[in-house]
Design a protein around this motif. Structure first.
Motif, mmCIF file in Angstrom:
data_model
loop_
_atom_site.group_PDB
_atom_site.id
_atom_site.type_symbol
_atom_site.label_atom_id
_atom_site.label_comp_id
_atom_site.label_asym_id
_atom_site.label_seq_id
_atom_site.Cartn_x
_atom_site.Cartn_y
_atom_site.Cartn_z
ATOM 1 N N LYS A 83 8.652 -10.251 84.443
ATOM 2 C CA LYS A 83 8.990 -8.925 84.975
ATOM 3 C C LYS A 83 10.364 -8.938 85.629
ATOM 4 C CE LYS A 83 4.240 -7.514 85.503
ATOM 5 N NZ LYS A 83 3.065 -7.660 86.370
ATOM 6 N N LYS A 84 10.659 -10.013 86.373
ATOM 7 C CA LYS A 84 11.972 -10.108 87.047
ATOM 8 C C LYS A 84 13.113 -10.071 86.044
ATOM 9 C CE LYS A 84 11.668 -10.998 91.640
ATOM 10 N NZ LYS A 84 10.739 -11.940 92.245
ATOM 11 N N GLY A 130 12.982 -8.733 83.192
ATOM 12 C CA GLY A 130 12.974 -7.493 82.427
ATOM 13 C C GLY A 130 12.387 -7.652 81.040
ATOM 14 N N ARG A 151 7.040 -5.168 81.198
ATOM 15 C CA ARG A 151 6.961 -3.971 82.045
ATOM 16 C C ARG A 151 5.784 -4.137 83.008
ATOM 17 N NH1 ARG A 151 2.476 -1.606 79.881
ATOM 18 N NH2 ARG A 151 2.019 -2.333 77.772
ATOM 19 N N THR A 191 14.585 -14.473 75.843
ATOM 20 C CA THR A 191 15.920 -13.956 76.127
ATOM 21 C C THR A 191 16.835 -15.167 76.270
ATOM 22 O OG1 THR A 191 17.214 -12.547 77.581
ATOM 23 C CG2 THR A 191 15.531 -13.897 78.610
#
Lengths: 442, 96, 292
Positions: A177-178, A180, A183, A303
């Motif tokens: 979540k941090k 991104g 959600r 990511t």
């Protein structure tokens, strides 16, 4: 054993020493990488709860041959029983398999107790050379130019660098979540499981459940057991205890204003369950969230410099017939490790370099299974399936078998009467039939 | 003893209580928003949320399972601030 | 200044489940922890340590105790030592104190030894005093507060009924602490990582120059463990020879006699003393001494 010191940075930092994290760390360490495995509990498994039926025996067997000989397992699963319940009846499908691979190595599934099993698994990663730190919470990732380059733990001088971060920090995954990648979840996507471990003498367990030696049975229940709360219940036989729990969709618990532990008490008092747990003594109560919505709650899986695996990635298959999480956690952990190993070999850690993760997830049948069963969670949680059909089936059987001197009715007129009684519309049933077909058949 | 009260259940769980709370409930938000659902009170498996007459919520962090259900169930933005307790503190399951 | 802290691994009381029928404890479910009183002592030692000072943590026990000492290393102690020998079984305070004293001598005597006053398991509270005896040092127990001023410890002690005593002792000394709970500091990440695989030196009996004879204390044998039984209560029976009215009054008063006093007046001091002794004897406060 790696003798890493604080000044060193690591090739791979794995956050969370559950089944996903420990298998990822194990594989990376075996490939010769410097691996840091971080766990916030006092020991690995201290914060972890599941049923726990573990269907990943064959997967683990590839990593650690004959792992069940050294691991803390309770019993292997040779029987599965899926029951539809109404308040007074139960209709069950009882599957008993003594066949190859079920009651012989590598065994299809084992019942385990997570604090013990997870602790053992993390020790295997440690033995392979991973550096395990317990009692250490990871609060955030370190970023440079938008890339993840390490983690920040909640300790003094807590920044530590790693080329790849694998987030296996569980269903609440703060890391995903941090960054991104994930959600915030909605209350209808998660279920709350409350569980009890009930101590019972092994000879009583074997007599009562008709088991011999190390055989075990897994019961799963659907229907009135959770009243009108969407969910189910389970009962597994451990060596000298029973694991028993109730699972309820969070939104549904809120709507119905039901307290989860009261549902647990009702479940134990049900006439089909009470004789199974008679005389058992409570040893431990626990609770945990379950990411039940599968594919629809999957985050962006990677990511620059970071991968997400296990429950943190929503890899938990709650599709009625299946109730599997640990095996997918391990498969995704392994896929993440394979990706990280390749990245380290090529010394490239951008999102593009990590995109091989998809390929590995597919090869390990994680994404394949979740895509195939992507319609199942919504169907399983639909109101008719949850509350109406179990009731209809159970009370239909009740009338079918009732002998009261009146003329016996054949199944079709009985079915018609049931439909009238429960106001079942042919259109809805047709739609649900289609849902079954779509969710399970192809 | 198969059937147990909630207190009896909680007595079987081991907690190492941290000095500071990891969850903070902002009762102002509960009061100001006029939250009548009070989802936290019902869903918490450890029964840690106590509704107050003035519309606020009293929360005890000491026996928290760290499951995250309250955070998911709460529909009032900002009423519950949630994190994990410091490493090694909080709940320690032994068998589950 | 060199401070030594004695640490003990104890079962977490909240994980100890006693079977009410057999009195047996389920060992598989017990989790161990650093004794809370020792945790406070350790944290205090770290806070007291001057810039050129040194803190040593010492523990007696099998290999499990290494975890405890590594926790202490991570928190910042300068050195650790574990004392154990394969010949040792379950030990009691008398042996613990001999081993501690020998280990402190072997590793360099400190200026101050801090002990948690009571352990969470045995809780005899005797180790600090016994240890001081073996070292030939003064001991102060039940210490609630202290400060070190030029080679002396100024100490506040807890006495019965909430009283406090202040005293002063020349170092070296052993203090048994009865502080409010202090939590051990969170170790920094680098220290935690260094402590993870840090070697923990082990002292055996030979290294301590002890023979099994030194550890021989009159044996205590555990015969049986029984669950506590409520003490029998004496039921009051009225005096059968008394008239009805009086007996009813006795029953209604449930045997509680009023505090009737008796003034001793007149006579010589010897006679007065005899009267008081008679009074006490009548009330059952004095027992007749048998024999001469």
């Amino acid at each position: 054993m790696s003798a890493a010191t604080a000044s060193e940075s690591f090739d791979v930092i794995v956050v969370g020493a559950g089944p996903a994290g420990s298998t990822a760390a194990l594989l990376c360490a075996r490939a010769g990488l410097q691996v840091l495995l971080l766990e916030r509990g006092e020991y690995p498994g201290a914060k972890n709860v599941s049923g726990a039926a573990f269907y990943g025996s064959a997967i683990l067997n590839e990593l650690i041959p004959n792992w069940w000989e050294q691991a803390p397992v309770e019993r292997y699963i040779c029987r599965r029983d899926i029951a539809f319940m109404s308040p007074t009846t139960s209709v069950a499908l009882d599957f008993h398999c003594a066949g190859e691979g079920y009651t012989t190595p590598p065994y299809n599934g084992f019942i385990v107790l997570r604090p013990r099993f997870d602790r053992w698994l993390a020790a295997q990663a440690e033995a392979a050379g991973a550096f395990l730190l317990t009692s250490t919470v990871v609060d955030d990732v370190l970023r440079e130019n938008g890339r993840v380059v390490g983690v920040r733990v909640r300790r003094e001088q807590g920044d530590i660098r790693g080329k790849v971060v694998i987030a296996c920090d569980g269903v609440n995954s703060f890391l995903a979540k941090k960054v991104g990648l994930q959600r915030e979840f909605h209350a209808h996507e998660l279920s709350l499981g409350v569980k009890e471990v009930l101590g019972l003498d092994p000879t009583i367990i074997e007599d009562r459940f008709r088991l011999s030696g190390d055989e075990g049975i897994a019961y799963e229940y659907l229907g009135a057991i959770t009243e009108d709360v969407h969910g189910g219940a389970f009962l597994y036989t451990n060596r000298d205890s029973l694991s028993l729990g109730v699972i309820g969709q969070v939104s549904s618990l809120v709507e119905r204003r039901k307290r989860p532990y009261e549902l647990l008490e009702r479940f134990k008092a049900h006439p089909a369950v009470a004789p199974l747990v008679r005389g058992a003594k409570l040893r431990e109560y626990s609770a945990h969230l379950i990411p039940e919505s599968g594919w629809s709650m999957k985050p962006t899986l990677y990511t620059d410099g970071m991968l997400v695996a296990g429950d943190a990635a929503g890899f938990c298959l709650a599709a009625g017939l299946y109730l599997e999480g640990m095996n997918y956690a391990m498969q995704s952990g392994l896929a993440a490790a394979e990706t990280a190993i390749e990245a380290c070999r090529r010394d490239r850690f951008s999102a593009r370099a990590l995109s091989g993760y998809r390929k590995h997830l597919k090869r390990r049948n994680v994404s394949t299974d979740f895509r195939a069963y992507r319609h199942a969670p919504a169907f399983v949680n639909s109101a008719r399936l949850q509350n109406l059909y179990p009731e209809v089936v159970a009370s239909g059987m009740e009338q079918l078998f009732r002998v009261d001197g009146k003329a016996k009715r054949k199944i079709l007129p009985l079915a018609r009467q049931m439909m009238r009684q429960y106001q079942l519309k042919p259109g809805d049933m047709l739609r649900d039939g289609y849902q079954v077909v779509r969710a399970y058949l192809w | 003893m198969v059937m147990t009260t909630h207190e009896e259940k909680m007595r079987t769980v081991r907690f190492r209580v941290a000095a500071t709370p990891h969850i903070v409930v902002d009762s102002e938000v509960c009061r100001d928003s006029g939250c009548s659902l009070r989802a936290c009170v019902y869903v918490c498996p450890a029964n840690l949320f106590v509704p107050l007459d003035d519309g606020g919520i009293l929360f005890n962090y000491e026996q928290c399972f760290e499951c995250g259900t309250c955070y998911i169930a709460c529909n009032q933005e900002g009423a519950i601030r949630w994190s994990y307790p410091d490493g090694g503190y909080g709940v320690t399951f032994r068998e589950s | 200044m060199h401070i030594a802290v004695c640490l003990k691994h104890v079962p977490d009381p909240s994980t100890v489940e006693v079977d009410p029928l057999t009195g047996a404890i389920d060992d598989g479910r017990v989790l161990y922890m650093l004794n809370p009183a020792d945790e406070s002592a350790l944290e205090l030692a770290l806070r007291l340590r001057p810039a050129d000072g040194k803190v040593t943590a010492i523990s007696i026990g099998p290999a499990d105790a290494d975890a405890l000492l590594r926790e202490a290393l991570a928190a910042g102690v300068d050195s650790v030592v574990r004392v154990w020998d394969a010949s040792l079984g379950p030990i009691k305070p008398a042996i613990t104190s001999v081993l501690l004293a020998a280990a402190l001598r072997a590793t360099g005597l400190p200026d101050l030894v801090l002990c948690g006053g009571y352990s969470a398991d045995r809780g005899s509270g005797t180790v600090p005093a016994l240890l001081a005896e073996h070292l030939g040092w003064p001991a102060i127990t039940d210490v609630t507060r202290f400060e070190i001023v030029s080679g002396r410890a100024l100490v506040q002690r807890r006495l019965a009924r909430g009283a406090r005593a202040e005293s002063e002792v020349l170092l070296p000394a052993v203090l048994g602490l009865d502080l409010d709970r202090l939590r051990l500091r969170q170790a920094s990440l680098p220290k935690l990582m260094r402590a993870k695989h840090a070697p923990v030196p082990l002292c055996g009996l030979e290294a301590l120059d002890l023979s099994p004879q030194d550890l021989h204390f009159p044996a205590m044998t555990l015969h049986e463990v029984m669950p506590p039984r409520p003490r029998a209560r004496m039921m009051f029976a009225p005096d059968a020879t008394a008239p009805v009215q009086e007996r009813v009054a006795q029953i209604l008063s449930a045997g509680i006699a009023g505090k009737s006093g008796q003034k001793v007046e007149g006579g010589t001091p010897e006679q007065q003393a005899d009267a008081i002794i008679d009074f006490l004897r009548q009330r059952g406060f004095l027992e007749e001494r048998a024999g001469p």
